[in-house]
Design a protein around this motif. Structure first.
Motif, PDB file in Angstrom:
ATOM      1  N   ASP A  36      -5.844  -0.044  -3.162  1.00 60.68           N
ATOM      2  CA  ASP A  36      -4.455   0.357  -2.933  1.00 60.68           C
ATOM      3  C   ASP A  36      -4.255   1.154  -1.647  1.00 60.68           C
ATOM      4  O   ASP A  36      -3.369   0.836  -0.857  1.00 60.68           O
ATOM      5  N   TYR A  37      -5.057   2.192  -1.432  1.00 62.84           N
ATOM      6  CA  TYR A  37      -4.873   2.984  -0.216  1.00 62.84           C
ATOM      7  C   TYR A  37      -5.180   2.140   1.017  1.00 62.84           C
ATOM      8  O   TYR A  37      -4.548   2.316   2.062  1.00 62.84           O
ATOM      9  N   THR A  38      -6.126   1.205   0.896  1.00 67.49           N
ATOM     10  CA  THR A  38      -6.431   0.301   2.002  1.00 67.49           C
ATOM     11  C   THR A  38      -5.282  -0.673   2.238  1.00 67.49           C
ATOM     12  O   THR A  38      -4.870  -0.901   3.384  1.00 67.49           O
ATOM     13  N   ASP A  39      -4.754  -1.257   1.167  1.00 73.17           N
ATOM     14  CA  ASP A  39      -3.632  -2.179   1.342  1.00 73.17           C
ATOM     15  C   ASP A  39      -2.410  -1.476   1.911  1.00 73.17           C
ATOM     16  O   ASP A  39      -1.704  -2.015   2.774  1.00 73.17           O
ATOM     17  N   MET A  40      -2.130  -0.260   1.441  1.00 77.32           N
ATOM     18  CA  MET A  40      -0.921   0.429   1.882  1.00 77.32           C
ATOM     19  C   MET A  40      -0.947   0.721   3.378  1.00 77.32           C
ATOM     20  O   MET A  40       0.061   0.564   4.073  1.00 77.32           O
ATOM     21  N   VAL A  41      -2.092   1.129   3.885  1.00 75.63           N
ATOM     22  CA  VAL A  41      -2.165   1.401   5.321  1.00 75.63           C
ATOM     23  C   VAL A  41      -2.150   0.099   6.117  1.00 75.63           C
ATOM     24  O   VAL A  41      -1.571   0.026   7.211  1.00 75.63           O
ATOM     25  N   ALA A  42      -2.756  -0.962   5.575  1.00 73.58           N
ATOM     26  CA  ALA A  42      -2.763  -2.248   6.273  1.00 73.58           C
ATOM     27  C   ALA A  42      -1.353  -2.813   6.408  1.00 73.58           C
ATOM     28  O   ALA A  42      -1.003  -3.393   7.449  1.00 73.58           O
ATOM     29  N   HIS A  43      -0.533  -2.672   5.368  1.00 70.22           N
ATOM     30  CA  HIS A  43       0.854  -3.149   5.459  1.00 70.22           C
ATOM     31  C   HIS A  43       1.606  -2.418   6.559  1.00 70.22           C
ATOM     32  O   HIS A  43       2.411  -3.028   7.292  1.00 70.22           O
ATOM     33  N   LEU A  44       1.377  -1.124   6.695  1.00 71.84           N
ATOM     34  CA  LEU A  44       2.065  -0.369   7.741  1.00 71.84           C
ATOM     35  C   LEU A  44       1.557  -0.752   9.125  1.00 71.84           C
ATOM     36  O   LEU A  44       2.333  -0.835  10.085  1.00 71.84           O
ATOM     37  N   TRP A  49     -12.111   6.470 -10.125  1.00 71.20           N
ATOM     38  CA  TRP A  49     -10.793   6.004  -9.707  1.00 71.20           C
ATOM     39  C   TRP A  49     -10.475   6.291  -8.248  1.00 71.20           C
ATOM     40  O   TRP A  49      -9.712   5.540  -7.621  1.00 71.20           O
ATOM     41  N   THR A  50     -11.012   7.344  -7.680  1.00 68.63           N
ATOM     42  CA  THR A  50     -10.692   7.635  -6.279  1.00 68.63           C
ATOM     43  C   THR A  50     -11.180   6.531  -5.364  1.00 68.63           C
ATOM     44  O   THR A  50     -10.428   6.021  -4.522  1.00 68.63           O
ATOM     45  N   TYR A  51     -12.435   6.116  -5.504  1.00 73.79           N
ATOM     46  CA  TYR A  51     -12.937   5.107  -4.567  1.00 73.79           C
ATOM     47  C   TYR A  51     -12.403   3.719  -4.893  1.00 73.79           C
ATOM     48  O   TYR A  51     -12.183   2.903  -3.981  1.00 73.79           O
ATOM     49  N   LEU A  52     -12.153   3.437  -6.176  1.00 79.30           N
ATOM     50  CA  LEU A  52     -11.603   2.118  -6.518  1.00 79.30           C
ATOM     51  C   LEU A  52     -10.192   1.953  -5.974  1.00 79.30           C
ATOM     52  O   LEU A  52      -9.846   0.908  -5.386  1.00 79.30           O
ATOM     53  N   HIS A  53      -9.356   2.970  -6.141  1.00 74.24           N
ATOM     54  CA  HIS A  53      -8.009   2.884  -5.570  1.00 74.24           C
ATOM     55  C   HIS A  53      -8.059   2.893  -4.040  1.00 74.24           C
ATOM     56  O   HIS A  53      -7.180   2.312  -3.389  1.00 74.24           O
ATOM     57  N   ALA A  54      -9.059   3.520  -3.473  1.00 76.89           N
ATOM     58  CA  ALA A  54      -9.202   3.480  -2.013  1.00 76.89           C
ATOM     59  C   ALA A  54      -9.465   2.054  -1.537  1.00 76.89           C
ATOM     60  O   ALA A  54      -8.879   1.597  -0.545  1.00 76.89           O
ATOM     61  N   LEU A  81     -10.822   4.892   6.181  1.00 81.36           N
ATOM     62  CA  LEU A  81      -9.504   5.043   5.581  1.00 81.36           C
ATOM     63  C   LEU A  81      -8.699   6.192   6.190  1.00 81.36           C
ATOM     64  O   LEU A  81      -7.573   5.994   6.668  1.00 81.36           O
ATOM     65  N   LEU A  82      -9.233   7.397   6.193  1.00 78.42           N
ATOM     66  CA  LEU A  82      -8.481   8.538   6.707  1.00 78.42           C
ATOM     67  C   LEU A  82      -8.140   8.379   8.187  1.00 78.42           C
ATOM     68  O   LEU A  82      -6.995   8.657   8.586  1.00 78.42           O
ATOM     69  N   PRO A  83      -9.069   7.926   9.045  1.00 77.61           N
ATOM     70  CA  PRO A  83      -8.696   7.725  10.452  1.00 77.61           C
ATOM     71  C   PRO A  83      -7.524   6.754  10.643  1.00 77.61           C
ATOM     72  O   PRO A  83      -6.735   6.920  11.579  1.00 77.61           O
ATOM     73  N   MET A 125     -10.871  -5.061  -4.768  1.00 72.76           N
ATOM     74  CA  MET A 125     -10.602  -5.145  -3.337  1.00 72.76           C
ATOM     75  C   MET A 125      -9.109  -5.371  -3.099  1.00 72.76           C
ATOM     76  O   MET A 125      -8.467  -6.138  -3.818  1.00 72.76           O
ATOM     77  N   GLY A 126      -8.584  -4.725  -2.083  1.00 73.44           N
ATOM     78  CA  GLY A 126      -7.194  -4.943  -1.721  1.00 73.44           C
ATOM     79  C   GLY A 126      -6.956  -6.372  -1.278  1.00 73.44           C
ATOM     80  O   GLY A 126      -7.870  -7.057  -0.779  1.00 73.44           O
ATOM     81  N   GLU A 127      -5.735  -6.831  -1.444  1.00 71.20           N
ATOM     82  CA  GLU A 127      -5.412  -8.203  -1.048  1.00 71.20           C
ATOM     83  C   GLU A 127      -5.560  -8.388   0.450  1.00 71.20           C
ATOM     84  O   GLU A 127      -5.957  -9.464   0.913  1.00 71.20           O
TER      85      GLU A 127
END
Length: 569
Positions: free
Chosen positions: A40-48, A32-37, A201-203, A161-163
């Motif tokens: 979801d975590y990729t999409d969330m940072v992209a929106h910002l 789940w960590t890499y799948l959500h990365a 992701l983290l950077p 994959m994130g949208e």
């Protein structure tokens, strides 16, 4: 003319996964960590990144970020300790046995089918073919070809994959259009993209933090329930006759809570070069003793749920609690009796947070965003006119989106567009708002009714027979740890302490009980017992036979697959 009021909005996305790694092998037991990365975590940072005027708080739990860094290192060296990525990397599946093939098939169907399988004809055909094979029993999996399994692996990762990735990556677009018969080159290109997303992701979050757009907050290292580490009996402050574990308390709980807090601060400093200004406590769980502990740490703020605040106010006001607009939309100042320690405490709007978590997924994205903004506009009209209302929205940053069309893309895009330009709404952060406020002007909070953001109680993690049994197993392991750790080398002691932190995570206790779906309960039950067994081995002790016995059986399908809870009080 009257003074213009502006609503201060703190939107906090809590990002967390428990540590899914086997303590002795480093192998990832769940993906789940890499799948959500990827999604979801990729999409969330992209929106910002796409909305630089939108300010939010991102709460990053150390156990999550440590796994991000682990996956990034795996990508750099090309040695995957994640089974699904290892299969995707392989040139042949000839050496994968029948049990592993069945496990691969089961794993590649773990997602919300209406939004992540049904929209894609190629993936849907594979799912339907598997349903036919299932009619032939377990042995039917031996007739599944490597080509079929590889297509399933590719589609599973495309679905996760994130949208924002789907919209921007020519590779993802090409593979989705191709639909089947994915080649070795296709798979390697997809794996390279996965590595790029995990490594970058983290950077990306660090850059937003450094630019001042985002406040990065954190949580005690492995996401433990601090009030229960400190005292099991506080769970009865809200539910007086709640059944408790056999043990009176978690041995050495105060020291362990301090270890968890210090480990989080140290990790935060390593990653971001400063100390956190605030903590979102795991599950928003607070007690009076927990608040004192956080205040003594020197934190500026913490937060919890509306229901906890309502229960706490009833301690002083009885059942005559006024309307929520009179007490919810402001922070409170906690001051520990007999000390100079204090911190601000924010409480989320449970209604609006739950709309994002559970309701808006069924709405058109633009309509949902307008409803969100309209709700905030009503707060400005209905709250006392002597202050600017402070509205706090806190929810998971990953679990809601798979139930939205297009992973919530159009909702978040519209919402951030509207909020960034609204004349009466000011998106801000806990840190900035806390720096602006005078604590002496805020209502004083000297005690709270111990609880969490779920129902304002702690019953999601204690009180049920299975949850209490899990606590008793942890207590036994902690007693063994206390007896054995003085004889360990410093290196062995550090490894054992780190593994004990993992065992103290709230996630294991969340899943126990008969109200979650059986598949999730089985997976987390197994992993919890595996973590305890690993702790005993790191202590040089045999693990008790009772760790071979399943703790809990789930029975039903819960909202959001059981990963989130609606709030009621």
């Amino acid at each position: 003319m009257g003074v213009t009021r502006r609503l201060k909005l703190v939107l906090c996305w809590h990002m967390h996964q428990p540590d899914y790694r086997h303590a002795l092998t480093g192998e990832f037991e769940l993906p789940w960590t890499y799948l959500h990365a990827l999604k979801d975590y990729t999409d969330m940072v992209a929106h910002l990144e796409a909305h630089p005027d939108m300010r939010v708080v991102i709460n990053l739990v150390p156990s999550l970020v440590e796994q991000w860094l682990d996956y990034a290192e795996q990508s750099r060296c090309g040695q995957w300790r994640e089974p699904l990525l290892r299969y995707l990397q392989s040139a042949s599946l000839e050496e994968v046995n029948e049990v592993e093939r069945r496990g691969m098939i089961q794993s590649c169907l773990r997602c919300y089918a209406p939004k992540m399988i049904d929209p894609f004809p190629g993936y849907r055909r594979l799912r339907d073919a598997i349903a036919v094979l299932d009619e032939g029993g377990e042995e039917a999996s031996r007739y599944v070809s490597d080509a079929f399994l590889y297509d399933l692996l590719v589609w599973y990762h495309l679905a996760w994959m994130g949208e924002t990735v789907r919209k921007s990556s020519p590779l993802v677009q090409r593979l989705m259009q191709k639909g089947c018969c994915f080649s070795y080159t296709d798979r390697q290109q997809l794996l390279a993209l996965i590595g790029e997303l995990l490594t970058g992701l983290l950077p990306r979050y660090q850059a937003l933090h450094q630019a001042g757009q985002v406040e990065l907050a954190t949580t005690p290292a492995s996401h433990p329930l601090l009030p229960l580490l400190l005292d099991f009996s506080v769970a009865r402050e809200v539910v007086p006759h709640l059944a408790l574990p056999r043990a009176d308390r978690y041995p050495g709980g105060l020291k362990r809570a301090e270890v968890q807090i210090q480990a989080a601060c140290d990790f935060y400093y390593q990653q971001f070069g400063s100390l956190p200004q605030g903590f979102w406590p795991a599950e928003g769980a607070l007690s009076t003793e927990t608040l004192g502990l956080l205040a003594r740490q020197g934190l500026r703020w913490t937060a919890s749920g509306e229901a906890l605040l309502a229960n706490s106010l009833r301690m002083s006001w009885g059942n005559s609690v006024p309307d929520r607009q009179d007490w919810l939309y402001q922070p409170y100042c906690f001051s520990e009796k007999g000390t100079s320690s204090s911190l601000l405490v924010y409480f989320r709007d449970d209604v609006l947070s739950d709309r994002v978590g559970f309701e808006y997924s069924r709405w058109d994205g633009d309509r949902a965003a307008k409803d969100f903004v309209g709700y905030l506009e009503a707060i400005v009209r209905e709250t006392p006119t002597d202050r600017d209302p402070v509205v706090t929205i806190i929810l998971d940053g990953e679990n809601a989106w798979e139930y939205y069309p297009y992973n919530g893309f159009y909702f978040l895009d519209s919402l951030y567009d509207m909020l960034a330009v609204h004349p009466d709404i000011e998106p801000t952060t806990f840190a900035d708002l806390s720096a602006q406020l005078n604590p002496k002007s805020l209502p004083l909070l000297q005690q709270v009714a111990a609880g969490s953001w779920v129902y304002g109680s702690l019953t999601t993690w204690i009180g049920d027979h299975d949850k209490n049994h899990a606590w008793d197993l942890l207590v036994s392991a902690k007693l063994a740890y206390d007896a054995q750790v003085p004889y360990l080398s410093p290196e062995a002691r550090d490894r054992a302490s780190a593994q004990l932190r993992v065992c103290e995570s709230s996630d294991w206790f969340w899943w126990f009980g008969d109200y979650n779906n059986a598949d999730s309960v089985r997976l987390f039950d197994r992993l919890y017992r595996l973590n305890l067994e690993s702790l005993y081995r790191l202590l040089g002790l045999p693990s008790p036979d009772n760790l071979k016995i399943s703790l809990s059986q789930g029975t039903r399908v819960a909202d959001a697959g059981g990963t989130m809870r609606r709030t009621a009080y």
